[in-house]
Motif scaffolding. Structure first.
Motif, PDB file in Angstrom:
ATOM      1  N   ASP A 143       0.718  -1.205  -0.017  1.00  0.00           N
ATOM      2  CA  ASP A 143      -0.073  -0.065   0.152  1.00  0.00           C
ATOM      3  C   ASP A 143       0.660   1.156   0.006  1.00  0.00           C
ATOM      4  O   ASP A 143       0.449   2.281  -0.561  1.00  0.00           O
ATOM      5  CB  ASP A 143      -0.959   0.140   1.613  1.00  0.00           C
ATOM      6  N   LEU A 144       1.955   1.148   0.672  1.00  0.00           N
ATOM      7  CA  LEU A 144       2.767   2.534   0.774  1.00  0.00           C
ATOM      8  C   LEU A 144       4.539   2.207   0.721  1.00  0.00           C
ATOM      9  O   LEU A 144       4.664   0.995   1.349  1.00  0.00           O
ATOM     10  CB  LEU A 144       2.499   3.024   2.154  1.00  0.00           C
ATOM     11  N   ILE A 145       5.230   2.927   0.161  1.00  0.00           N
ATOM     12  CA  ILE A 145       6.677   2.652  -0.016  1.00  0.00           C
ATOM     13  C   ILE A 145       6.860   3.933   0.974  1.00  0.00           C
ATOM     14  O   ILE A 145       6.780   5.100   0.871  1.00  0.00           O
ATOM     15  CB  ILE A 145       7.078   3.171  -1.418  1.00  0.00           C
ATOM     16  N   VAL A 146       8.102   3.516   1.804  1.00  0.00           N
ATOM     17  CA  VAL A 146       8.594   4.525   2.730  1.00  0.00           C
ATOM     18  C   VAL A 146      10.090   4.618   2.429  1.00  0.00           C
ATOM     19  O   VAL A 146      10.805   3.493   2.506  1.00  0.00           O
ATOM     20  CB  VAL A 146       8.425   3.822   4.201  1.00  0.00           C
ATOM     21  N   MET A 147      10.679   5.731   1.994  1.00  0.00           N
ATOM     22  CA  MET A 147      11.867   5.736   1.628  1.00  0.00           C
ATOM     23  C   MET A 147      12.765   6.323   2.997  1.00  0.00           C
ATOM     24  O   MET A 147      12.239   7.368   3.651  1.00  0.00           O
ATOM     25  CB  MET A 147      12.201   6.863   0.653  1.00  0.00           C
ATOM     26  N   ALA A 148      13.308   5.217   3.549  1.00  0.00           N
ATOM     27  CA  ALA A 148      14.334   5.715   4.987  1.00  0.00           C
ATOM     28  C   ALA A 148      15.628   5.699   4.536  1.00  0.00           C
ATOM     29  O   ALA A 148      16.293   4.582   5.003  1.00  0.00           O
ATOM     30  CB  ALA A 148      13.673   4.609   5.845  1.00  0.00           C
ATOM     31  N   GLY A 149      16.157   6.507   3.933  1.00  0.00           N
ATOM     32  CA  GLY A 149      17.741   6.569   3.662  1.00  0.00           C
ATOM     33  C   GLY A 149      18.011   5.827   2.521  1.00  0.00           C
ATOM     34  O   GLY A 149      19.055   5.290   2.448  1.00  0.00           O
ATOM     35  N   TYR A 150      17.122   5.920   1.509  1.00  0.00           N
ATOM     36  CA  TYR A 150      17.292   5.243   0.289  1.00  0.00           C
ATOM     37  C   TYR A 150      18.095   6.167  -0.697  1.00  0.00           C
ATOM     38  O   TYR A 150      17.527   7.370  -1.047  1.00  0.00           O
ATOM     39  CB  TYR A 150      16.204   4.718  -0.382  1.00  0.00           C
TER      40      TYR A 150
END
Length: 205
Positions: A84-91
């Motif tokens: 449902d959701l992509i979370v960019m966490a230091g990408y």
């Protein structure tokens, strides 16, 4: 009720990934982490994901002809898991339309400055060396540009007189670890609406 499924993209140590995992495990965040996507198979975040029993998709960008080529594989992984959701966490990769188009409004990034100031890499160092008195953290939707998408939330902090860059970095990371899970929860609850560049977060009734 179907779980709210997220995928986390990260390239480094994964402290924000761990913050999300911790919130899920403590029941503060009601989501299912379906996948970690990492462009560095040897990154510390991969070990964190394995320890948390989160499936991992790793790749080496240089082994592909283009960004679009490896993003097509990532998109299939996301689709197979009904994310449902992509979370960019230091990408640390620019995203192309292969992912932006199907996930626009469902892909967020966390950035360690008050955007639009100091986009790109080494934002904390940029702000510190510029001598600003106020900096902070931004969570924004991803639009394919360099930290240019609509802003969902920001938290600011004052830089103390004589404060070291290391101390500032530690304080900013602490804010990130609280703000990112909070924004994920807003999205899970359907509280976030996007119109053009304007993002509205509904109050809890």
């Amino acid at each position: 009720m179907q779980p709210y499924r997220i995928a986390v993209f990260a390239s480094g140590s994964g402290s924000n990934f761990q913050a999300i995992v911790d919130c899920v495990q403590s029941k503060e965040l009601d989501v299912s982490i379906e996948l970690l996507v990492c462009d560095r198979p040897d990154a510390l975040v991969v070990g964190r994901a394995i320890q948390a029993n989160v499936p991992v998709f790793t790749f080496r960008p240089k082994e592909y002809a283009s960004r679009e080529a490896y993003e097509a594989l990532i998109l299939k992984e996301l689709s197979d898991r009904k994310v449902d959701l992509i979370v960019m966490a230091g990408y640390m990769r620019i995203i192309t339309n292969v992912l932006v188009e199907p996930f626009y409004g469902r892909m967020i990034n966390i950035h360690p400055s008050l955007l639009p100031s100091f986009p790109g890499t080494k934002a904390i160092t940029q702000a510190y060396e510029y001598g600003v008195k106020l900096t902070g953290v931004t969570v924004h939707f991803v639009d394919g540009g360099l930290d240019s998408g609509p802003i969902v939330a920001q938290r600011s902090i004052e830089i103390g007189e004589g404060e070291s860059e290391a101390a500032l970095t530690q304080r900013i990371h602490a804010i990130e670890h609280g703000l990112l899970p909070q924004v994920i929860d807003w999205l899970r609850a359907g509280r976030v609406s996007l119109e053009g560049r304007r993002v509205t977060v509904k109050e809890v009734e």
